[in-house]
Design a protein around this motif. Sequence first.
Motif, short mmCIF file in Angstrom:
data_model
loop_
_atom_site.label_atom_id
_atom_site.label_comp_id
_atom_site.label_asym_id
_atom_site.label_seq_id
_atom_site.Cartn_x
_atom_site.Cartn_y
_atom_site.Cartn_z
N THR A 1 0.83 -1.21 0.00
CA THR A 1 0.00 0.00 0.00
C THR A 1 0.86 1.26 0.00
N ARG A 2 1.91 1.22 0.78
CA ARG A 2 2.82 2.36 0.82
C ARG A 2 3.46 2.61 -0.55
N ALA A 3 3.85 1.53 -1.22
CA ALA A 3 4.46 1.66 -2.54
C ALA A 3 3.46 2.15 -3.58
N LEU A 4 2.18 1.84 -3.39
CA LEU A 4 1.17 2.21 -4.38
C LEU A 4 0.69 3.65 -4.25
N LYS A 5 0.98 4.31 -3.17
CA LYS A 5 0.48 5.66 -2.96
C LYS A 5 0.90 6.60 -4.08
N LYS A 6 2.17 6.52 -4.49
CA LYS A 6 2.64 7.40 -5.56
C LYS A 6 1.96 7.08 -6.89
N CYS A 7 1.70 5.79 -7.12
CA CYS A 7 1.03 5.39 -8.35
C CYS A 7 -0.39 5.93 -8.39
N PHE A 8 -1.09 5.82 -7.27
CA PHE A 8 -2.44 6.35 -7.20
C PHE A 8 -2.45 7.86 -7.39
N ALA A 9 -1.48 8.53 -6.79
CA ALA A 9 -1.41 9.99 -6.91
C ALA A 9 -1.15 10.41 -8.35
N ARG A 10 -0.26 9.69 -9.02
CA ARG A 10 0.03 10.03 -10.41
C ARG A 10 -1.18 9.84 -11.30
N LEU A 11 -1.86 8.69 -11.15
CA LEU A 11 -3.02 8.44 -11.99
C LEU A 11 -4.16 9.40 -11.66
N ASP A 12 -4.32 9.72 -10.39
CA ASP A 12 -5.38 10.65 -10.00
C ASP A 12 -5.21 12.00 -10.68
N GLN A 13 -3.98 12.48 -10.71
CA GLN A 13 -3.70 13.76 -11.36
C GLN A 13 -3.96 13.68 -12.86
N HIS A 14 -3.57 12.55 -13.46
CA HIS A 14 -3.76 12.39 -14.91
C HIS A 14 -5.24 12.34 -15.27
N LEU A 15 -6.04 11.65 -14.46
CA LEU A 15 -7.47 11.50 -14.76
C LEU A 15 -8.26 12.78 -14.56
N ALA A 16 -7.68 13.74 -13.88
CA ALA A 16 -8.39 14.99 -13.60
C ALA A 16 -8.79 15.71 -14.89
N ALA A 17 -8.03 15.50 -15.97
CA ALA A 17 -8.30 16.21 -17.23
C ALA A 17 -9.55 15.72 -17.92
N THR A 18 -9.64 14.42 -18.22
CA THR A 18 -10.77 13.90 -19.00
C THR A 18 -11.48 12.73 -18.33
N GLY A 19 -10.91 12.18 -17.27
CA GLY A 19 -11.50 11.01 -16.65
C GLY A 19 -11.15 9.72 -17.35
N HIS A 20 -10.24 9.78 -18.34
CA HIS A 20 -9.82 8.60 -19.07
C HIS A 20 -8.30 8.58 -19.19
N ILE A 21 -7.77 7.40 -19.50
CA ILE A 21 -6.32 7.26 -19.60
C ILE A 21 -5.78 7.93 -20.85
N VAL A 22 -6.42 7.67 -21.98
CA VAL A 22 -5.98 8.24 -23.26
C VAL A 22 -7.16 8.92 -23.92
N GLY A 23 -6.97 10.17 -24.33
CA GLY A 23 -8.06 10.90 -24.98
C GLY A 23 -9.20 11.17 -24.03
N ASP A 24 -10.39 11.23 -24.58
CA ASP A 24 -11.57 11.55 -23.77
C ASP A 24 -12.64 10.47 -23.87
N ARG A 25 -12.17 9.21 -24.03
CA ARG A 25 -13.10 8.09 -24.20
C ARG A 25 -12.51 6.85 -23.54
N PHE A 26 -13.36 5.86 -23.34
CA PHE A 26 -12.93 4.58 -22.81
C PHE A 26 -12.15 3.84 -23.88
N THR A 27 -10.94 3.39 -23.55
CA THR A 27 -10.10 2.65 -24.50
C THR A 27 -9.51 1.41 -23.83
N VAL A 28 -8.74 0.68 -24.59
CA VAL A 28 -8.06 -0.49 -24.06
C VAL A 28 -7.13 -0.11 -22.91
N ALA A 29 -6.63 1.11 -22.91
CA ALA A 29 -5.76 1.54 -21.81
C ALA A 29 -6.55 1.60 -20.50
N ASP A 30 -7.78 2.09 -20.56
CA ASP A 30 -8.62 2.10 -19.36
C ASP A 30 -8.87 0.68 -18.88
#
Length: 219
Positions: free
Chosen positions: A142-171
């Motif tokens: 859990t301690r190791a995952l905190k940074k990963c969660f923080a990074r993804l949380d910041q990234h998702l703030a833009a569109t709510g998706h991993i790539v572009g503004d739609r659900f993709t295989v990356a999601d």
Amino acid sequence: MLTIYGVYRSRASRNYWLAGELGLPFVSVPIMQAYRLDDVQAADAPLNTQSPEFLAVNPTGLIPCIDDGGFVMTESLAINLYLTRKHGGPLSGQTVTEEAEMLQWTMWAATEVEPHAVKIIMLRDAQAAESEQGRLTIRAATRALKKCFARLDQHLAATGHIVGDRFTVADLNLAEVFRYAMSQTALFDAAPNVKAWLEQCQSRAAFKAMMETRQGEPE
């Protein structure tokens, strides 16, 4: 015809989910993990990762594995990237840049997130999460995952998706990796964008259908 080797209670779940999203017809060949069996060579043992029939298809003895018209491939996340690239549609990359981003995030999940998240789910599956060693292992993961969660949380703030503004295989790929850590609610509470994103991914019809089949399998 696409053939998917592996039980739903394995990383093959990722490929079954994707096949549902893409509407791909497929044949499922349940291959159970050998470690789940007392005697893999027993007369009544189900097909498993040490069965000669499966090793003839995939000598590594790992699931999942696919046979797509004679093309045999392993590695669940890579399989998903291949299938979306082949069949196209909105889940696939629409530009070279999008394809690169999908590969980047998938590799990140596989190398930075899954090694820690999988420890959590494996301990819980083995009902060892409450042992002293189990608690220590989960705490470190859990301690190791905190940074990963923080990074993804910041990234998702833009569109709510991993790539572009739609659900993709990356999601889909990342959602299946982050699913392993769902028992650690504090991680998700500290990353509200990740929490909302995973709930959205898991609300999709193809995910629900995959999970229904998965839950019907023996534990």
